[in-house]
Design an enzyme around this catalytic site. Structure first.
Site, PDB file in Angstrom:
ATOM      1  N   GLY A   4       0.856  -1.188   0.000  1.00  0.00           N
ATOM      2  CA  GLY A   4       0.000   0.000   0.000  1.00  0.00           C
ATOM      3  C   GLY A   4       0.893   1.240   0.000  1.00  0.00           C
ATOM      4  N   GLY A  28       3.941   0.874   2.403  1.00  0.00           N
ATOM      5  CA  GLY A  28       4.914  -0.124   1.969  1.00  0.00           C
ATOM      6  C   GLY A  28       5.698   0.350   0.752  1.00  0.00           C
ATOM      7  CG  PHE A  74     -10.818  16.551   4.686  1.00  0.00           C
ATOM      8  CD1 PHE A  74     -10.890  16.647   3.312  1.00  0.00           C
ATOM      9  CD2 PHE A  74     -11.055  15.314   5.278  1.00  0.00           C
ATOM     10  CE1 PHE A  74     -11.182  15.539   2.529  1.00  0.00           C
ATOM     11  CE2 PHE A  74     -11.352  14.198   4.505  1.00  0.00           C
ATOM     12  CZ  PHE A  74     -11.414  14.309   3.124  1.00  0.00           C
ATOM     13  CG  ASP A 129      -3.298 -10.785   7.448  1.00  0.00           C
ATOM     14  OD1 ASP A 129      -4.431 -10.449   7.823  1.00  0.00           O
ATOM     15  OD2 ASP A 129      -3.069 -11.253   6.326  1.00  0.00           O
ATOM     16  CD  GLN A 142     -11.375   8.238  11.993  1.00  0.00           C
ATOM     17  OE1 GLN A 142     -10.882   8.057  10.887  1.00  0.00           O
ATOM     18  NE2 GLN A 142     -11.089   9.287  12.722  1.00  0.00           N
ATOM     19  CG  HIS A 172     -15.587   8.187   7.445  1.00  0.00           C
ATOM     20  ND1 HIS A 172     -16.664   8.921   7.018  1.00  0.00           N
ATOM     21  CD2 HIS A 172     -14.499   8.737   6.848  1.00  0.00           C
ATOM     22  CE1 HIS A 172     -16.239   9.879   6.201  1.00  0.00           C
ATOM     23  NE2 HIS A 172     -14.935   9.786   6.085  1.00  0.00           N
ATOM     24  CG  LEU A 196     -15.477   6.563   3.197  1.00  0.00           C
ATOM     25  CD1 LEU A 196     -15.739   6.400   4.673  1.00  0.00           C
ATOM     26  CD2 LEU A 196     -14.047   6.945   2.939  1.00  0.00           C
ATOM     27  CB  THR A 239     -14.565  11.349   0.538  1.00  0.00           C
ATOM     28  OG1 THR A 239     -13.603  12.192   1.171  1.00  0.00           O
ATOM     29  CG2 THR A 239     -15.230  12.130  -0.583  1.00  0.00           C
ATOM     30  CD  GLU A 240     -13.774  14.435   7.517  1.00  0.00           C
ATOM     31  OE1 GLU A 240     -13.953  13.411   8.206  1.00  0.00           O
ATOM     32  OE2 GLU A 240     -12.851  15.226   7.701  1.00  0.00           O
ATOM     33  NE  ARG A 295     -12.808  11.197   8.832  1.00  0.00           N
ATOM     34  CZ  ARG A 295     -11.935  10.687   7.975  1.00  0.00           C
ATOM     35  NH1 ARG A 295     -11.205   9.638   8.307  1.00  0.00           N
ATOM     36  NH2 ARG A 295     -11.801  11.207   6.790  1.00  0.00           N
ATOM     37  CG  HIS A 301     -12.645   5.069   7.883  1.00  0.00           C
ATOM     38  ND1 HIS A 301     -12.785   4.673   6.565  1.00  0.00           N
ATOM     39  CD2 HIS A 301     -11.832   6.157   7.860  1.00  0.00           C
ATOM     40  CE1 HIS A 301     -12.089   5.496   5.787  1.00  0.00           C
ATOM     41  NE2 HIS A 301     -11.482   6.393   6.541  1.00  0.00           N
ATOM     42  CD  GLU A 344      -5.950   1.621   8.806  1.00  0.00           C
ATOM     43  OE1 GLU A 344      -6.015   1.948   7.606  1.00  0.00           O
ATOM     44  OE2 GLU A 344      -6.932   1.209   9.461  1.00  0.00           O
ATOM     45  NE  ARG A 348      -6.946   8.102   9.630  1.00  0.00           N
ATOM     46  CZ  ARG A 348      -7.570   8.457   8.500  1.00  0.00           C
ATOM     47  NH1 ARG A 348      -7.269   9.603   7.902  1.00  0.00           N
ATOM     48  NH2 ARG A 348      -8.493   7.675   7.965  1.00  0.00           N
ATOM     49  CB  SER A 395      -4.559   7.801   6.969  1.00  0.00           C
ATOM     50  OG  SER A 395      -3.941   6.587   6.591  1.00  0.00           O
ATOM     51  CG  LEU A 396      -4.221   9.198   1.869  1.00  0.00           C
ATOM     52  CD1 LEU A 396      -4.973   9.945   0.754  1.00  0.00           C
ATOM     53  CD2 LEU A 396      -3.771   7.835   1.346  1.00  0.00           C
TER      54      LEU A 396
END
Ligand SMILES: Cc1cc2nc3c(=O)[nH]c(=O)nc-3n(C[C@H](O)[C@H](O)[C@H](O)COP(=O)(O)OP(=O)(O)OC[C@H]3O[C@@H](n4cnc5c(N)ncnc54)[C@H](O)[C@@H]3O)c2cc1C
Length: 576
Positions: free
Chosen positions: A13, A16, A116, A217, A236, A238, A248, A250-251, A282, A349, A380, A391, A396-397
């Site tokens: 992701g 990674g 946001f 995992d 969290q 959302h 979802l 989006t906000e 949130r 979320h 995450e 958060r 997060s991004l």
């Protein structure tokens, strides 16, 4: 089969791929192991944006972003992490731009930004335009951009390989074991350094925004070894999951001006957060929605949801800025958001908690900050702790690229001065034994049915509002399901593409992280951020301004604690 690499990254992701890219830039040999083809990772589903104080639309400063992150996290955020983050995310966004990420633009050519939840100017005065975005497909663009860079740098990818174990001996990480889906073969990997970047575990709940593969995992694999997980009570919800599935929306929809309404059409967030209303953090919005429904002001025949109203926005804004979520509303609910309000309710979320790490992503083994040499985590799955108890959207991004880069760089530097470790001839023995046990199981319990029961239990007992009574039931339910898991039956005994076996393994992970979560929820006797205890409605800084570390020893769940790193922003009451 056996493999050797300097650095192994688990997960492809955003975190990674960033870690892998920055490790490769240090000149070491890097491989990425991912159970999914990289561009199918959940980062690709991220919609609304990545927050950075670029100040392209209006004045903004990293200190404001830092403050918002700490206040948004209800002061459980480590302030050193928030400072590094708010500063470095600016550079990280520009770097993504230079890699070719097609952000939306302002007429003057600069990266466009939108409002946001919880992001403000002048320390809470009003909402600020901080979220850089590419329509409502920001994560998709980030993931594609990073993947292209990884291909350019010739990284090795092991796709559709499921990591089943991380080999750790005497607090030294030595390698990884993975199951190849196509062949059923177990592979061992020797590595000088390992970065865990395997994402969240939203599939523990019934109503969730998370992809099917987000089953916790690696959190579970470390937890099974007796290592701690940090702040697992903070999960969290959302606010705007498309009712009733939880897909979802989006906000960013509220960032563009969307409004939440109850059955009388009232903009109810005005009562809960008079200054920034629908753009409150949130946790607050999700609670407000539950309270509206509980007090009889819900919408629909069963009065069990509320509405997200975009009808007052120009249709062009909706089509241009929110194309994907408009399509979701249309496909799954038959609602055209330019003409009708969309039914919504909170959806599971994001995990604020996870594998505890230092600011360089090094994995921490206890409350004394003992490190596991050569082991790193980011994204995450990790807890640095940037997000504290809640958060903020778009953080997060940013976390993925800022702390992914730090972890990847640190892992590569470590690898440069380390040697490969010899693995015992039976390094994959534990994984083999577990896989064979599951494959050969012929009990009466169905994996799908147990998973559904777990998801229902987590939904009922560990949701937006919590009490001692509910959580005690949650602890009991998860324990019972763990017992029943010993009696599952798997029909497919084959070697190739045995997805039934994989799903059974994933249910095992979900049960472990659910155990860690419900115990952590029961243990924390206060309300803070996303952890709302109706029996302890106040935040209790005297006793609970600390991180909890849940671990299991000799079959018993227990806790350690770590102080919060405080700084220039003193914990205050949280109003918006
Ligand atoms: C629908 C949705 C919208 C979102 N929108 C936003 C947004 O607009 N802004 C924002 O800041 N955040 C957003 N988020 C949150 C954010 O997208 C995620 O927190 C983030 O993308 C997680 O990235 P990651 O790199 O940690 O993990 P992921 O992107 O989830 O990737 C996990 C990787 O780990 C691999 N993996 C997992 N287990 C194993 C295993 N056992 N073996 C091998 N590989 C494994 C997977 O193959 C995958 O490659 C959104 C989340 C969702 C669900």
């Amino acid at each position: 089969m056996a493999h050797q690499h300097d650095v192994i990254v688990i997960g492809a992701g955003g975190s990674g791929l960033t870690a892998a890219l920055y490790a490769a830039k240090q000149g070491v040999d890097v491989a990425v192991i991912s159970k999914l083809y990289p561009t199918r990772s959940h980062t690709g589903a991220a919609q609304g944006g990545i927050g950075a104080a670029l100040g392209n639309v209006e004045e903004d400063h990293w200190e404001w972003h830092m403050f918002d992150t700490i206040k948004g996290g209800d002061y459980l955020t480590d302030q050193d992490a928030a400072e590094i983050f708010a500063k470095e995310v600016i550079e990280a966004v520009l770097e993504l731009e230079h890699m070719g990420l097609p952000f939306d633009r302002l007429p003057n050519g600069r990266i466009a930004q939108r409002r946001f939840g919880g992001h403000t100017k002048e320390y809470g005065k009003a909402a600020v335009h901080r979220a850089a975005h590419a329509a409502d497909r920001t994560g998709h663009m980030i993931l594609q951009t990073l993947y292209q860079q990884c291909v350019k740098h010739n990284l090795t990818f092991y796709n559709e390989f499921h990591v089943t174990d991380v080999i750790i001996e005497d607090n030294v990480a030595k390698g990884v074991v993975a199951y190849e889906l196509a062949t059923g073969e177990l592979h061992t990997f020797q590595a000088k350094a390992i970065v865990i970047a395997s994402g969240g575990y939203g599939r523990a709940w019934k109503v969730t925004s998370n992809a099917f593969t987000l089953t916790g995992d690696l959190q579970a694999i470390l937890y099974r070894k007796g290592l701690p997980l940090e702040d697992m009570e903070f999960y969290q919800f959302h606010p705007t999951g498309l009712f009733p599935l939880g897909i979802l929306l989006t906000e960013g929809a509220r960032g563009e001006g969307g409004i939440l309404r109850n059955d009388s059409g009232e903009r109810f967030m005005e009562r809960y957060a008079p200054t920034i209303k629908d753009l409150a953090p949130r946790d607050m919005v999700a609670r407000a929605m539950y309270l509206e429904v509980r007090e009889g002001r819900g919408v629909g025949p069963r009065k069990d949801h509320v509405l997200l109203d975009l009808t007052h926005l120009p249709a062009e804004t909706i089509h241009k800025k929110l194309p994907d979520i408009s399509e979701f509303a249309w496909i799954y609910q038959g609602v055209d958001p330019t003409k009708q309000p969309v039914p919504v309710m909170p959806t599971a979320h994001y995990a604020m908690g996870g594998i505890p790490t230092t600011l360089s992503g090094e994995v921490i083994a206890d409350d004394k900050n003992t490190l596991i040499a050569g082991l790193y985590a980011a994204g995450e799955v990790a807890c640095v702790s940037l997000h504290g108890a809640n958060r903020l959207g778009t953080n997060s991004l940013g976390d993925l690229v800022v702390f992914g880069r730090r972890a990847g760089t640190a892992a590569a530097k470590f690898a440069k001065s380390a040697e490969l470790h010899d693995l015992s001839p039976d390094a994959s023995g534990e994984s083999r034994e577990r896989l064979e046990r599951v494959r050969n199981s012929s009990g009466k319990e169905s994996v799908a049915a147990l998973r559904a029961e777990l998801q229902q239990a987590m939904q009922d007992y560990a949701s937006v509002f919590r009490t001692e009574e509910l959580l005690a039931k949650g602890v009991e339910a998860v324990a019972e399901l763990q017992e029943r898991y010993k009696n599952i039956g798997v029909q497919d005994k084959g070697e190739r593409y045995n997805t039934e076996l994989v799903e059974a393994m994933e249910l095992g992970y979900l049960l472990e992280v659910s155990e860690a979560t419900v115990h952590s929820c029961l243990n924390r006797k206060e309300s803070r951020g996303a952890h709302a205890r109706e029996d302890y409605p106040e935040r209790d800084d005297k006793n609970w301004l600390k991180h909890s570390l849940v671990y299991r020893k000799n079959g018993k769940v227990d806790f350690m604690y770590k102080p919060v790193v405080l700084g220039k922003f003193e914990p205050k009451a949280r109003t918006y």
